[in-house]
Write a protein that holds these residues in place. Structure first.
Motif, mmCIF file in Angstrom:
data_model
loop_
_atom_site.group_PDB
_atom_site.id
_atom_site.type_symbol
_atom_site.label_atom_id
_atom_site.label_comp_id
_atom_site.label_asym_id
_atom_site.label_seq_id
_atom_site.Cartn_x
_atom_site.Cartn_y
_atom_site.Cartn_z
ATOM 1 N N MET A 189 1.009 -1.057 0.088
ATOM 2 C CA MET A 189 0.063 -0.032 0.052
ATOM 3 C C MET A 189 0.870 1.267 -0.131
ATOM 4 S SD MET A 189 -3.292 -0.749 -0.151
ATOM 5 C CE MET A 189 -4.192 0.612 0.571
ATOM 6 N N ILE A 190 1.828 1.168 0.954
ATOM 7 C CA ILE A 190 2.645 2.246 1.073
ATOM 8 C C ILE A 190 3.417 2.726 -0.532
ATOM 9 C CG2 ILE A 190 4.942 3.390 1.837
ATOM 10 C CD1 ILE A 190 4.096 1.728 4.555
ATOM 11 N N ASP A 191 3.864 1.436 -1.083
ATOM 12 C CA ASP A 191 4.575 1.640 -2.332
ATOM 13 C C ASP A 191 3.674 2.048 -3.400
ATOM 14 O OD1 ASP A 191 6.907 0.537 -3.892
ATOM 15 O OD2 ASP A 191 5.535 -0.287 -5.282
ATOM 16 N N PHE A 192 2.381 1.747 -3.556
ATOM 17 C CA PHE A 192 1.424 2.316 -4.493
ATOM 18 C C PHE A 192 1.224 3.835 -4.347
ATOM 19 C CE2 PHE A 192 -2.787 3.741 -5.720
ATOM 20 C CZ PHE A 192 -2.977 3.053 -7.160
ATOM 21 N N TYR A 193 0.953 4.274 -2.942
ATOM 22 C CA TYR A 193 0.764 5.705 -2.779
ATOM 23 C C TYR A 193 1.773 6.427 -3.092
ATOM 24 C CZ TYR A 193 -4.305 4.711 -1.169
ATOM 25 O OH TYR A 193 -5.380 4.496 -1.281
ATOM 26 N N ASN A 194 3.060 5.981 -2.742
ATOM 27 C CA ASN A 194 4.082 6.473 -3.098
ATOM 28 C C ASN A 194 4.274 6.902 -4.428
ATOM 29 O OD1 ASN A 194 7.629 6.142 -3.519
ATOM 30 N ND2 ASN A 194 6.836 7.915 -2.374
ATOM 31 N N LYS A 195 4.566 5.640 -5.254
ATOM 32 C CA LYS A 195 4.874 5.595 -6.578
ATOM 33 C C LYS A 195 3.889 6.188 -7.508
ATOM 34 C CE LYS A 195 8.667 2.368 -6.200
ATOM 35 N NZ LYS A 195 8.591 0.745 -6.263
ATOM 36 N N VAL A 196 2.568 5.798 -7.265
ATOM 37 C CA VAL A 196 1.511 6.407 -8.325
ATOM 38 C C VAL A 196 1.069 7.854 -7.816
ATOM 39 C CG1 VAL A 196 -0.654 5.633 -9.282
ATOM 40 C CG2 VAL A 196 1.118 3.813 -8.530
ATOM 41 N N LEU A 197 0.883 8.092 -6.587
ATOM 42 C CA LEU A 197 0.262 9.403 -6.137
ATOM 43 C C LEU A 197 1.023 10.317 -5.473
ATOM 44 C CD1 LEU A 197 -3.049 7.447 -4.838
ATOM 45 C CD2 LEU A 197 -2.684 8.956 -6.874
ATOM 46 N N GLY A 198 2.454 9.977 -5.271
ATOM 47 C CA GLY A 198 3.424 11.001 -4.805
ATOM 48 C C GLY A 198 3.308 11.044 -2.961
ATOM 49 N N PHE A 199 2.778 10.091 -2.572
ATOM 50 C CA PHE A 199 2.726 10.360 -1.082
ATOM 51 C C PHE A 199 3.889 9.827 -0.340
ATOM 52 C CE2 PHE A 199 -1.898 10.455 -1.485
ATOM 53 C CZ PHE A 199 -2.331 11.166 -0.513
ATOM 54 N N GLU A 200 4.520 10.498 0.698
ATOM 55 C CA GLU A 200 5.608 10.335 1.416
ATOM 56 C C GLU A 200 5.302 9.917 2.927
ATOM 57 O OE1 GLU A 200 8.948 12.596 1.145
ATOM 58 O OE2 GLU A 200 8.631 12.930 -0.984
ATOM 59 N N VAL A 201 6.109 8.832 3.585
ATOM 60 C CA VAL A 201 5.673 8.438 4.819
ATOM 61 C C VAL A 201 6.129 9.614 5.760
ATOM 62 C CG1 VAL A 201 6.311 6.776 6.583
ATOM 63 C CG2 VAL A 201 6.126 5.996 4.548
ATOM 64 N N SER A 202 5.368 10.155 6.580
ATOM 65 C CA SER A 202 5.778 11.194 7.343
ATOM 66 C C SER A 202 6.075 10.756 8.769
ATOM 67 C CB SER A 202 4.614 12.492 7.403
ATOM 68 O OG SER A 202 3.426 11.848 7.620
ATOM 69 N N ASP A 203 5.516 9.559 9.117
ATOM 70 C CA ASP A 203 5.813 9.054 10.330
ATOM 71 C C ASP A 203 5.452 7.649 10.304
ATOM 72 O OD1 ASP A 203 7.173 10.325 12.608
ATOM 73 O OD2 ASP A 203 5.315 11.442 12.952
ATOM 74 N N ARG A 204 5.932 6.645 11.374
ATOM 75 C CA ARG A 204 5.657 5.288 11.468
ATOM 76 C C ARG A 204 5.900 4.608 12.908
ATOM 77 N NH1 ARG A 204 7.617 1.702 6.517
ATOM 78 N NH2 ARG A 204 6.482 0.125 7.518
ATOM 79 N N GLY A 205 5.058 4.037 13.316
ATOM 80 C CA GLY A 205 5.503 3.440 14.530
ATOM 81 C C GLY A 205 4.428 2.460 14.930
ATOM 82 N N PRO A 206 4.551 1.931 16.338
ATOM 83 C CA PRO A 206 3.581 0.881 17.162
ATOM 84 C C PRO A 206 2.599 1.952 17.537
ATOM 85 C CG PRO A 206 5.548 1.196 18.205
ATOM 86 C CD PRO A 206 5.927 1.663 16.940
ATOM 87 N N LEU A 207 1.226 1.420 17.663
ATOM 88 C CA LEU A 207 0.023 2.118 18.121
ATOM 89 C C LEU A 207 0.168 2.343 19.445
ATOM 90 C CD1 LEU A 207 -2.536 2.996 16.993
ATOM 91 C CD2 LEU A 207 -3.474 0.609 17.484
ATOM 92 N N GLY A 208 0.844 1.438 20.350
ATOM 93 C CA GLY A 208 1.299 1.888 21.715
ATOM 94 C C GLY A 208 2.369 1.212 22.088
ATOM 95 N N PRO A 209 2.785 1.310 23.426
ATOM 96 C CA PRO A 209 4.273 0.915 23.625
ATOM 97 C C PRO A 209 4.575 -0.607 23.483
ATOM 98 C CG PRO A 209 3.282 2.222 25.489
ATOM 99 C CD PRO A 209 2.407 2.121 24.482
ATOM 100 N N ASP A 210 3.332 -1.534 23.728
ATOM 101 C CA ASP A 210 3.474 -2.934 23.566
ATOM 102 C C ASP A 210 2.830 -3.194 22.281
ATOM 103 O OD1 ASP A 210 5.187 -3.022 25.881
ATOM 104 O OD2 ASP A 210 3.453 -2.601 27.182
#
Ligand SMILES: [Fe+2]
Length: 179
Positions: free
Chosen positions: A18-39
């Protein structure tokens, strides 16, 4: 008060595809990523293609095979905590929403509530600070804006990426060639 469209959060099956599609086709870049909570084993990924928004989309890889929706929530930005509170008050007065809660994301002060068909809506304002996402703490919507600022600084000043919001937006706009 105006509600400005901000973002949608979707459930996905295959994050990287999904990231690859939205990046390559629509120009979105990842602005942040991480776990929903500590564990949490769930990684949330935020995407943007505009300097005006930390994220315009976010993906959570929790899509079930038989799920009736792939939408977690949609979100609108308002200009102040007073307007966030105003929305929360109207939702409460209306009485049809089965849930409503305040959330402090560090970079945003939000109320999440359900519409009459249980779709989750977020209305938020920017906080004065940016901080790496995701972050989620409770937010007491009865406190003043000054108190919210004080608590936000106290709760998030040691988190990665903590900085004045204006500095974050300046970097974000440069990233997308807007200044
Ligand atoms: Fe959101």
């Amino acid at each position: 008060m105006k509600l400005h469209w901000s973002h949608a959060v979707m459930y996905v099956r295959d994050l990287e595809t999904m990231i690859d599609f939205y990046n390559k086709v629509l120009g979105f870049e990842v602005s942040d990523r991480g776990p929903l909570g500590p564990d949490s084993p769930i990684e949330v990924v935020f995407l943007s293609q505009a300097g005006s928004d930390h994220h315009q989309l976010a993906f959570a890889p929790v899509r079930g095979e038989g799920a009736s929706t792939t939408l977690d929530h949609i979100a609108f930005r308002v200009d102040s905590l007073a307007e966030v509170k105003g929305v929360a008050d109207r939702v409460a007065a209306d009485g049809r929403s089965q849930r409503s809660n305040g959330v402090n994301h560090g970079n945003a002060w939000s109320v999440y509530f359900a519409d009459p068909e249980d779709n989750t809506i977020e209305v938020f304002c920017d906080s004065p600070y940016a901080v790496q996402q995701p972050q989620m703490q409770g937010l007491d919507l009865t406190i003043s804006e000054d108190e919210a600022r004080r608590r936000t600084e106290e709760q998030f000043r040691d988190a990665l990426g903590f900085q004045p919001m204006a500095d974050f937006y300046a970097q974000h706009r440069r990233r997308f060639g807007e200044e």
